[in-house]
Motif scaffolding. Structure first.
Motif, PDB file in Angstrom:
ATOM      1  N   TYR A   1       0.572  -1.298   0.016  1.00  0.00           N
ATOM      2  CA  TYR A   1       0.021   0.017   0.047  1.00  0.00           C
ATOM      3  C   TYR A   1       0.881   1.051   0.036  1.00  0.00           C
ATOM      4  CZ  TYR A   1       1.134   1.335   4.757  1.00  0.00           C
ATOM      5  OH  TYR A   1       1.961   1.662   5.634  1.00  0.00           O
ATOM      6  N   TYR A   2       2.052   1.173   0.920  1.00  0.00           N
ATOM      7  CA  TYR A   2       2.891   2.349   0.814  1.00  0.00           C
ATOM      8  C   TYR A   2       3.415   2.847  -0.553  1.00  0.00           C
ATOM      9  CZ  TYR A   2       6.479   5.604   2.480  1.00  0.00           C
ATOM     10  OH  TYR A   2       7.194   6.750   2.780  1.00  0.00           O
ATOM     11  N   GLU A   3       4.079   1.843  -1.270  1.00  0.00           N
ATOM     12  CA  GLU A   3       4.747   2.140  -2.619  1.00  0.00           C
ATOM     13  C   GLU A   3       3.733   2.434  -3.545  1.00  0.00           C
ATOM     14  OE1 GLU A   3       7.491  -0.977  -3.696  1.00  0.00           O
ATOM     15  OE2 GLU A   3       9.295   0.242  -2.972  1.00  0.00           O
ATOM     16  N   SER A   4       2.440   1.789  -3.537  1.00  0.00           N
ATOM     17  CA  SER A   4       1.604   2.159  -4.380  1.00  0.00           C
ATOM     18  C   SER A   4       1.231   3.705  -4.133  1.00  0.00           C
ATOM     19  CB  SER A   4       0.373   1.316  -4.133  1.00  0.00           C
ATOM     20  OG  SER A   4       0.774   0.055  -4.324  1.00  0.00           O
TER      21      SER A   4
ATOM     22  N   PRO B   1       0.609  10.972  -5.022  1.00  0.00           N
ATOM     23  CA  PRO B   1       1.074  11.691  -3.865  1.00  0.00           C
ATOM     24  C   PRO B   1      -0.058  12.676  -3.531  1.00  0.00           C
ATOM     25  CG  PRO B   1       2.451  12.256  -5.838  1.00  0.00           C
ATOM     26  CD  PRO B   1       1.524  11.165  -6.219  1.00  0.00           C
ATOM     27  N   ASN B   2      -0.824  13.260  -4.403  1.00  0.00           N
ATOM     28  CA  ASN B   2      -1.695  14.354  -3.988  1.00  0.00           C
ATOM     29  C   ASN B   2      -3.014  13.977  -3.236  1.00  0.00           C
ATOM     30  OD1 ASN B   2       0.033  16.432  -5.135  1.00  0.00           O
ATOM     31  ND2 ASN B   2      -0.874  15.752  -7.228  1.00  0.00           N
ATOM     32  N   TYR B   3      -3.167  12.856  -3.145  1.00  0.00           N
ATOM     33  CA  TYR B   3      -4.284  12.255  -2.426  1.00  0.00           C
ATOM     34  C   TYR B   3      -3.986  12.307  -0.964  1.00  0.00           C
ATOM     35  CZ  TYR B   3      -7.310  10.194  -6.233  1.00  0.00           C
ATOM     36  OH  TYR B   3      -7.775  10.250  -7.455  1.00  0.00           O
ATOM     37  N   SER B   4      -5.311  12.433  -0.134  1.00  0.00           N
ATOM     38  CA  SER B   4      -5.176  12.201   1.275  1.00  0.00           C
ATOM     39  C   SER B   4      -4.901  10.724   1.680  1.00  0.00           C
ATOM     40  CB  SER B   4      -6.466  12.877   1.886  1.00  0.00           C
ATOM     41  OG  SER B   4      -7.560  11.806   1.480  1.00  0.00           O
ATOM     42  N   ALA B   5      -4.514  10.743   2.796  1.00  0.00           N
ATOM     43  CA  ALA B   5      -4.231   9.182   3.430  1.00  0.00           C
ATOM     44  C   ALA B   5      -5.627   8.299   3.272  1.00  0.00           C
ATOM     45  CB  ALA B   5      -3.841   9.070   4.685  1.00  0.00           C
ATOM     46  N   GLU B   6      -6.616   8.862   3.437  1.00  0.00           N
ATOM     47  CA  GLU B   6      -8.113   8.177   3.176  1.00  0.00           C
ATOM     48  C   GLU B   6      -8.220   7.742   1.992  1.00  0.00           C
ATOM     49  OE1 GLU B   6     -11.668   9.995   4.568  1.00  0.00           O
ATOM     50  OE2 GLU B   6     -10.828  10.705   6.329  1.00  0.00           O
TER      51      GLU B   6
ATOM     52  N   SER C   1     -11.188  12.840  -8.345  1.00  0.00           N
ATOM     53  CA  SER C   1     -11.651  12.260  -7.225  1.00  0.00           C
ATOM     54  C   SER C   1     -11.332  10.613  -7.410  1.00  0.00           C
ATOM     55  CB  SER C   1     -13.062  12.542  -6.881  1.00  0.00           C
ATOM     56  OG  SER C   1     -13.795  11.825  -8.000  1.00  0.00           O
ATOM     57  N   VAL C   2     -11.327   9.962  -6.196  1.00  0.00           N
ATOM     58  CA  VAL C   2     -11.281   8.476  -6.229  1.00  0.00           C
ATOM     59  C   VAL C   2     -12.494   7.882  -7.146  1.00  0.00           C
ATOM     60  CG1 VAL C   2     -11.632   6.425  -4.959  1.00  0.00           C
ATOM     61  CG2 VAL C   2     -10.380   8.400  -4.189  1.00  0.00           C
TER      62      VAL C   2
ATOM     63  N   VAL D   1      -2.961   0.606  25.334  1.00  0.00           N
ATOM     64  CA  VAL D   1      -3.492   0.848  23.982  1.00  0.00           C
ATOM     65  C   VAL D   1      -2.801   1.813  23.186  1.00  0.00           C
ATOM     66  CG1 VAL D   1      -5.604   2.017  22.809  1.00  0.00           C
ATOM     67  CG2 VAL D   1      -5.697   0.324  24.954  1.00  0.00           C
ATOM     68  N   GLU D   2      -2.490   1.528  22.055  1.00  0.00           N
ATOM     69  CA  GLU D   2      -1.763   2.335  21.241  1.00  0.00           C
ATOM     70  C   GLU D   2      -2.623   2.887  19.769  1.00  0.00           C
ATOM     71  OE1 GLU D   2       1.878   2.567  17.722  1.00  0.00           O
ATOM     72  OE2 GLU D   2       1.994   0.670  19.058  1.00  0.00           O
ATOM     73  N   LEU D   3      -2.684   3.964  19.560  1.00  0.00           N
ATOM     74  CA  LEU D   3      -3.590   4.398  18.644  1.00  0.00           C
ATOM     75  C   LEU D   3      -2.915   4.819  17.428  1.00  0.00           C
ATOM     76  CD1 LEU D   3      -5.733   6.290  21.113  1.00  0.00           C
ATOM     77  CD2 LEU D   3      -6.422   4.209  19.899  1.00  0.00           C
ATOM     78  N   ILE D   4      -3.096   4.428  16.125  1.00  0.00           N
ATOM     79  CA  ILE D   4      -2.445   4.925  14.932  1.00  0.00           C
ATOM     80  C   ILE D   4      -3.489   5.487  13.900  1.00  0.00           C
ATOM     81  CG2 ILE D   4      -1.139   3.810  13.049  1.00  0.00           C
ATOM     82  CD1 ILE D   4      -0.233   1.744  14.684  1.00  0.00           C
ATOM     83  N   LYS D   5      -3.238   6.658  13.711  1.00  0.00           N
ATOM     84  CA  LYS D   5      -3.951   7.280  12.494  1.00  0.00           C
ATOM     85  C   LYS D   5      -3.624   7.023  10.928  1.00  0.00           C
ATOM     86  CE  LYS D   5      -6.269  10.620  12.583  1.00  0.00           C
ATOM     87  NZ  LYS D   5      -7.246  12.076  12.689  1.00  0.00           N
ATOM     88  N   LEU D   6      -4.184   7.092  10.023  1.00  0.00           N
ATOM     89  CA  LEU D   6      -4.014   6.774   8.717  1.00  0.00           C
ATOM     90  C   LEU D   6      -2.479   7.573   8.279  1.00  0.00           C
ATOM     91  CD1 LEU D   6      -7.353   6.824   6.680  1.00  0.00           C
ATOM     92  CD2 LEU D   6      -6.190   5.138   7.996  1.00  0.00           C
ATOM     93  N   GLU D   7      -2.528   8.737   8.816  1.00  0.00           N
ATOM     94  CA  GLU D   7      -1.396   9.680   8.290  1.00  0.00           C
ATOM     95  C   GLU D   7      -0.055   8.973   8.864  1.00  0.00           C
ATOM     96  OE1 GLU D   7      -5.001  12.124   7.936  1.00  0.00           O
ATOM     97  OE2 GLU D   7      -4.214  10.925   9.743  1.00  0.00           O
ATOM     98  N   LYS D   8       0.064   8.632   9.864  1.00  0.00           N
ATOM     99  CA  LYS D   8       1.234   7.628  10.345  1.00  0.00           C
ATOM    100  C   LYS D   8       1.550   6.466   9.510  1.00  0.00           C
ATOM    101  CE  LYS D   8       3.248   5.541  14.371  1.00  0.00           C
ATOM    102  NZ  LYS D   8       3.090   5.273  15.949  1.00  0.00           N
TER     103      LYS D   8
END
Length: 457
Positions: A172-175, A180-185, A209-210, A448-455
């Protein structure tokens, strides 16, 4: 056009071609995965004289003439009159005694079709010139099964391969580097459709748009990728009907062998076993077992691991009649939009979270290192139920549980506590809980650890 990703593969190939003497490399993987572009990128960035030839489904003399023309052009030689490939290859190997060369034969299985004993010819040349030639021989192929036979003990080339790369889809990361101009979502959404195939990802326009990209590339009549899945299957399989039946059942969420058999119209268990084995070899379906009971055949499950195939069978194949008579935007709004956002992407997000864990584990970012990542089977006799957690890892300290939430609503502390309570009721002994979420969250729990999409990007 900028070349994206594949840094590790580039490093390995560059190392082999810069090795003095004779080296032999195999690079294989499903079509569209980027084998040719990978090797072309290597050749673009080296001063070593190279011969690149894409083999054709024609006679030996035709392939021989075409390769001869390329050699003549590169070395500024008169037109050569070789009529058999062995003589031409011998000439190339002789040339490499004077200067370092790279010889790339792309789509090599086509050469195997037209030239009987071609593997033996190469074996003989490698053995003859191993101490004299200065050549990097690189063979590429899309027919994975054919290419893998060259690594088997029964093949003449066994033991002579210096580098073997089974080129997989990008994660997913390399794809995400393709758009690059899209948001993480939106990167999550678009990857859920087109996966890690570079050919597909180069077609994505991140100024649109998607929704627009999906409609233009796959969800409209005569779209660029409308027939991509069926073409790939037809090229690899002699009977497409059973594959279609199997894919439909998998796309509906049936993952156990008996459920797939009962929900499809595949004639028998042995036939389904054969179909699934072929789809697994094609790397469009994956076979999985829970990390805590990996040898239990009854708990084995199957899922579509090629995102475009998953999307295609869930929406395009299923509703093809409607697609043919509707405006594409109307079709998207009626048959895709709601299900895509609420069900399809959330399931794909779980697989993406697994990729995140594996990616970071490979980079040494977890202490202790993760030893297993996958599903976890649980049995709760008190509640008379059993099931699976989709993402669990195991390390030296025990188990970590992961929950992937791709939804608008924030994760509240009460919701997190409710999830943890349910986990404990199953008997899973967890020392840490990790929540992936596209929305905001807040908790005071230390375990508990919380991970958002941006990370993740």
């Amino acid at each position: 056009m900028e070349f994206i990703g594949r840094k590790e593969e580039l490093k390995r190939i560059n190392k082999i071609i810069n090795t003095n003497g004779l080296t032999f490399s195999l690079i294989y993987g499903r079509r569209r995965v980027g084998k040719s572009e990978l090797i072309k990128e290597v050749l673009r960035n080296t001063d070593i004289k190279s011969i690149y030839y894409e083999c054709k489904q024609v006679s030996e003399i035709n392939n021989c003439n075409s390769l001869s023309d390329i050699v003549s052009s590169i070395f500024d030689l008169p037109k050569m009159a070789y009529s058999d490939i062995e003589s031409l290859l011998t000439f190339i190997f002789e040339l490499s005694k004077k200067e370092k060369l790279v010889l790339v034969l792309d789509e090599y299985p086509y050469l195997k079709e037209s030239i009987k004993g071609i593997d033996s010819i190469f074996q003989s040349l490698i053995d003859k010139y191993k101490d004299e030639a200065n050549i990097s021989l690189i063979i590429l192929g899309s027919y994975v099964e054919v290419m893998k036979t060259m690594l088997e003990h029964s093949n003449p080339l066994y033991g002579r391969v210096d580098l073997s790369i089974n080129l997989k889809q990008m994660d997913y990361y390399e794809s995400g580097l393709f758009y690059p101009n899209y948001s993480a979502e939106d990167k999550i959404r678009i990857y859920s459709v087109f996966g890690g195939i570079p050919y597909y990802n180069r077609l994505i326009d991140d100024s649109k748009s998607v929704r627009e990209n999906i409609i233009e590339l796959i969800a409209s009549k005569d779209a660029r990728l409308e027939n991509e899945v069926s073409m790939y299957l037809n090229a690899e399989l002699s009977k497409i009907t059973n594959a279609n039946e199997t894919f439909e059942a998998l796309a509906k969420g049936y993952c156990r062998f008996n459920d797939i058999l009962s929900q499809s119209h595949v004639s028998s268990g042995p036939t389904l076993i054969d179909v699934l084995e072929k789809l697994i070899k094609m790397e469009v379906v994956v076979k999985e077992a829970p990390i805590n009971d990996s040898n239990n055949r009854r708990k084995i499950s199957y899922r579509i691991c090629d995102n475009l195939s998953s999307f295609y069978y869930r929406y395009i194949f299923k509703y093809n009649s409607q697609l043919s008579i509707m405006d594409s935007e109307t079709f998207y709004d009626l048959y895709i939009a709601k299900d895509f956002e609420e069900k399809y992407v959330p399931v794909q997000f779980e697989n993406i979270c697994r990729q995140y864990l594996i990616r970071n584990n490979l980079k040494g970012k977890f202490k202790p290192v993760l030893e297993k990542v996958g599903k976890y089977y649980y049995d709760n006799p008190k509640e008379h139920k059993n099931g699976e957690f989709d993402v669990v890892s195991e390390d030296a300290n025990g188990y970590i549980f992961y929950e992937a939430k791709f939804r608008k609503n924030p994760l509240s502390d009460s919701l997190i506590n409710e999830e943890i309570k349910q986990i404990k009721e199953t008997g899973l002994n967890v020392y840490k809980y990790v929540f992936f979420s596209r929305s905001s969250f807040k908790t005071d729990r230390e375990d508990v650890e919380l991970i958002k999409l941006e990370k993740m990007y």
